[in-house]
Design an enzyme around this catalytic site. Sequence first.
Site, PDB file in Angstrom:
ATOM      1  N   SER A 157       0.870  -1.183   0.000  1.00  0.00           N
ATOM      2  CA  SER A 157       0.000   0.000   0.000  1.00  0.00           C
ATOM      3  C   SER A 157       0.902   1.226   0.000  1.00  0.00           C
ATOM      4  O   SER A 157       2.071   1.144   0.418  1.00  0.00           O
ATOM      5  CB  SER A 157      -0.860  -0.021   1.271  1.00  0.00           C
ATOM      6  OG  SER A 157      -1.477   1.237   1.462  1.00  0.00           O
ATOM      7  N   TYR A 170      -2.366  -0.778  10.174  1.00  0.00           N
ATOM      8  CA  TYR A 170      -2.432  -1.128   8.747  1.00  0.00           C
ATOM      9  C   TYR A 170      -1.140  -0.702   8.049  1.00  0.00           C
ATOM     10  O   TYR A 170      -0.510  -1.488   7.335  1.00  0.00           O
ATOM     11  CB  TYR A 170      -3.654  -0.453   8.109  1.00  0.00           C
ATOM     12  CG  TYR A 170      -3.787  -0.689   6.617  1.00  0.00           C
ATOM     13  CD1 TYR A 170      -4.402  -1.833   6.127  1.00  0.00           C
ATOM     14  CD2 TYR A 170      -3.304   0.242   5.694  1.00  0.00           C
ATOM     15  CE1 TYR A 170      -4.528  -2.057   4.758  1.00  0.00           C
ATOM     16  CE2 TYR A 170      -3.424   0.041   4.331  1.00  0.00           C
ATOM     17  CZ  TYR A 170      -4.043  -1.114   3.868  1.00  0.00           C
ATOM     18  OH  TYR A 170      -4.156  -1.325   2.512  1.00  0.00           O
TER      19      TYR A 170
HETATM   20  N1  LIG Z   1      -8.596  -0.811  -2.441  1.00  0.00           N
HETATM   21  C1  LIG Z   1      -7.560  -0.007  -2.354  1.00  0.00           C
HETATM   22  O1  LIG Z   1      -7.646   1.205  -2.682  1.00  0.00           O
HETATM   23  C2  LIG Z   1      -6.230  -0.541  -1.856  1.00  0.00           C
HETATM   24  C3  LIG Z   1      -5.136   0.336  -1.832  1.00  0.00           C
HETATM   25  C4  LIG Z   1      -3.902  -0.139  -1.402  1.00  0.00           C
HETATM   26  C5  LIG Z   1      -3.777  -1.461  -1.018  1.00  0.00           C
HETATM   27  N2  LIG Z   1      -4.853  -2.292  -1.040  1.00  0.00           N
HETATM   28  C6  LIG Z   1      -4.659  -3.689  -0.642  1.00  0.00           C
HETATM   29  O2  LIG Z   1      -5.235  -4.533  -1.612  1.00  0.00           O
HETATM   30  C7  LIG Z   1      -5.684  -5.750  -0.987  1.00  0.00           C
HETATM   31  C8  LIG Z   1      -7.131  -6.008  -1.336  1.00  0.00           C
HETATM   32  O3  LIG Z   1      -7.884  -4.908  -0.848  1.00  0.00           O
HETATM   33  P1  LIG Z   1      -9.409  -4.638  -1.246  1.00  0.00           P
HETATM   34  O4  LIG Z   1      -9.510  -3.193  -1.420  1.00  0.00           O
HETATM   35  O5  LIG Z   1      -9.826  -5.572  -2.314  1.00  0.00           O
HETATM   36  O6  LIG Z   1     -10.111  -5.013   0.146  1.00  0.00           O
HETATM   37  P2  LIG Z   1     -11.555  -5.615   0.469  1.00  0.00           P
HETATM   38  O7  LIG Z   1     -12.511  -5.319  -0.613  1.00  0.00           O
HETATM   39  O8  LIG Z   1     -11.852  -5.167   1.856  1.00  0.00           O
HETATM   40  O9  LIG Z   1     -11.288  -7.193   0.457  1.00  0.00           O
HETATM   41  C9  LIG Z   1     -10.469  -7.758   1.447  1.00  0.00           C
HETATM   42  C10 LIG Z   1     -10.421  -9.249   1.279  1.00  0.00           C
HETATM   43  O10 LIG Z   1      -9.654  -9.780   2.378  1.00  0.00           O
HETATM   44  C11 LIG Z   1     -10.408 -10.821   2.988  1.00  0.00           C
HETATM   45  N3  LIG Z   1     -10.133 -10.976   4.407  1.00  0.00           N
HETATM   46  C12 LIG Z   1     -10.178 -10.025   5.361  1.00  0.00           C
HETATM   47  N4  LIG Z   1      -9.944 -10.563   6.575  1.00  0.00           N
HETATM   48  C13 LIG Z   1      -9.746 -11.902   6.378  1.00  0.00           C
HETATM   49  C14 LIG Z   1      -9.479 -12.989   7.241  1.00  0.00           C
HETATM   50  N5  LIG Z   1      -9.394 -12.839   8.572  1.00  0.00           N
HETATM   51  N6  LIG Z   1      -9.326 -14.225   6.700  1.00  0.00           N
HETATM   52  C15 LIG Z   1      -9.456 -14.409   5.366  1.00  0.00           C
HETATM   53  N7  LIG Z   1      -9.719 -13.404   4.484  1.00  0.00           N
HETATM   54  C16 LIG Z   1      -9.868 -12.162   4.999  1.00  0.00           C
HETATM   55  C17 LIG Z   1     -11.855 -10.401   2.776  1.00  0.00           C
HETATM   56  O11 LIG Z   1     -12.678 -11.501   2.973  1.00  0.00           O
HETATM   57  P3  LIG Z   1     -14.115 -11.381   3.737  1.00  0.00           P
HETATM   58  O12 LIG Z   1     -15.094 -11.247   2.642  1.00  0.00           O
HETATM   59  O13 LIG Z   1     -14.225 -12.661   4.457  1.00  0.00           O
HETATM   60  O14 LIG Z   1     -14.037 -10.202   4.654  1.00  0.00           O
HETATM   61  C18 LIG Z   1     -11.809  -9.892   1.350  1.00  0.00           C
HETATM   62  O15 LIG Z   1     -11.877 -10.953   0.435  1.00  0.00           O
HETATM   63  C19 LIG Z   1      -5.414  -5.571   0.505  1.00  0.00           C
HETATM   64  O16 LIG Z   1      -4.188  -6.183   0.834  1.00  0.00           O
HETATM   65  C20 LIG Z   1      -5.311  -4.062   0.675  1.00  0.00           C
HETATM   66  O17 LIG Z   1      -4.528  -3.722   1.783  1.00  0.00           O
HETATM   67  C21 LIG Z   1      -6.080  -1.864  -1.449  1.00  0.00           C
END
Ligand SMILES: NC(=O)c1ccc[n+]([C@@H]2O[C@H](COP(=O)([O-])OP(=O)(O)OC[C@H]3O[C@@H](n4cnc5c(N)ncnc54)[C@H](OP(=O)(O)O)[C@@H]3O)[C@@H](O)[C@H]2O)c1
Length: 251
Positions: A157, A170
């Site tokens: 990130s 985070y």
């Molecule tokens: N979106 C952005 O702008 C952004 C920016 C920088 C970095 N990122 C990174 O990109 C990655 C994906 O982010 P996203 O935006 O797609 O997030 P998201 O929509 O919140 O999805 C997060 C995923 O992680 C899973 N997860 C969370 N806690 C878990 C646990 N205890 N055990 C198993 N699975 C778990 C969730 O599953 P559940 O459905 O079970 O909760 C979901 O599938 C992350 O590493 C995030 O830090 C995102």
Amino acid sequence: MSFVPDGWQASSSELTGKTVLITGASRGIGEAVALSCAHHGAEVLLLGRDEAALARVYDQITDLGCPKPGIIPLDLNTRDPSLYSALADELSAANVVLDGLVHNASVLGERRALAQTSPSSWDEVLQVNMTSVFLLTRALMPLLEAASAASVVLTSSGVGRRGKAYWGAYAVSKFATEGYMQVLADELGATSSVRVNSLNPGAVNTGMRRAAYPGEPPDTNPMPDALTDRWLYLLSDASRELNGQALSAQS
Ligand SMILES: NC(=O)c1ccc[n+]([C@@H]2O[C@H](COP(=O)([O-])OP(=O)(O)OC[C@H]3O[C@@H](n4cnc5c(N)ncnc54)[C@H](OP(=O)(O)O)[C@@H]3O)[C@@H](O)[C@H]2O)c1
């Protein structure tokens, strides 16, 4: 400028014959990456804690006629190493060889000052975002080593590269992810066919982004499926020479 070379485009069979495990494949970026990998021929293993949501992703993949995926229900907020080795044993018994491992699952935790961060939230964020990455990679390394050139992709990130107030555990977990990537890449570089890189997706229109920035119009940012070629490139043999790099999907 993306790290994907100009003109590179994944062929429809780019990942045919490869098996890729994706954590947090139930929604957001993980779901999009899983669909795209399957669409390009990979057998994907969908890991997450929400079985109903994983089943919906499974159905989307099979409805498209892509290789049948696997579902791995696992809550990464668990420290017990035996759960991770049991998974590795189960996959190994099924003769699975892992060509790709995408550590994507993360939680945001509390968006407040470090002084106000609760120890329980700190522990959960560090466990899900970092310690589980260590435990899962450690358990699955023999399956990755069994592939000809496996690729591990860690999800970073912007706040894992430059700290920012109120991003708390985070941000710290993402700095740890970068450190873990560098150490592992250096260890593997000389001795192994496995490579590891970190990828910062940048701002993407997902549930996590909307939770972190409730006042931002969601369509300010790209949808996850607009960016999946970055993951495809990292998982394909085209990026075989990349190891130990901190990459960005949107700069
Ligand atoms: N979106 C952005 O702008 C952004 C920016 C920088 C970095 N990122 C990174 O990109 C990655 C994906 O982010 P996203 O935006 O797609 O997030 P998201 O929509 O919140 O999805 C997060 C995923 O992680 C899973 N997860 C969370 N806690 C878990 C646990 N205890 N055990 C198993 N699975 C778990 C969730 O599953 P559940 O459905 O079970 O909760 C979901 O599938 C992350 O590493 C995030 O830090 C995102």
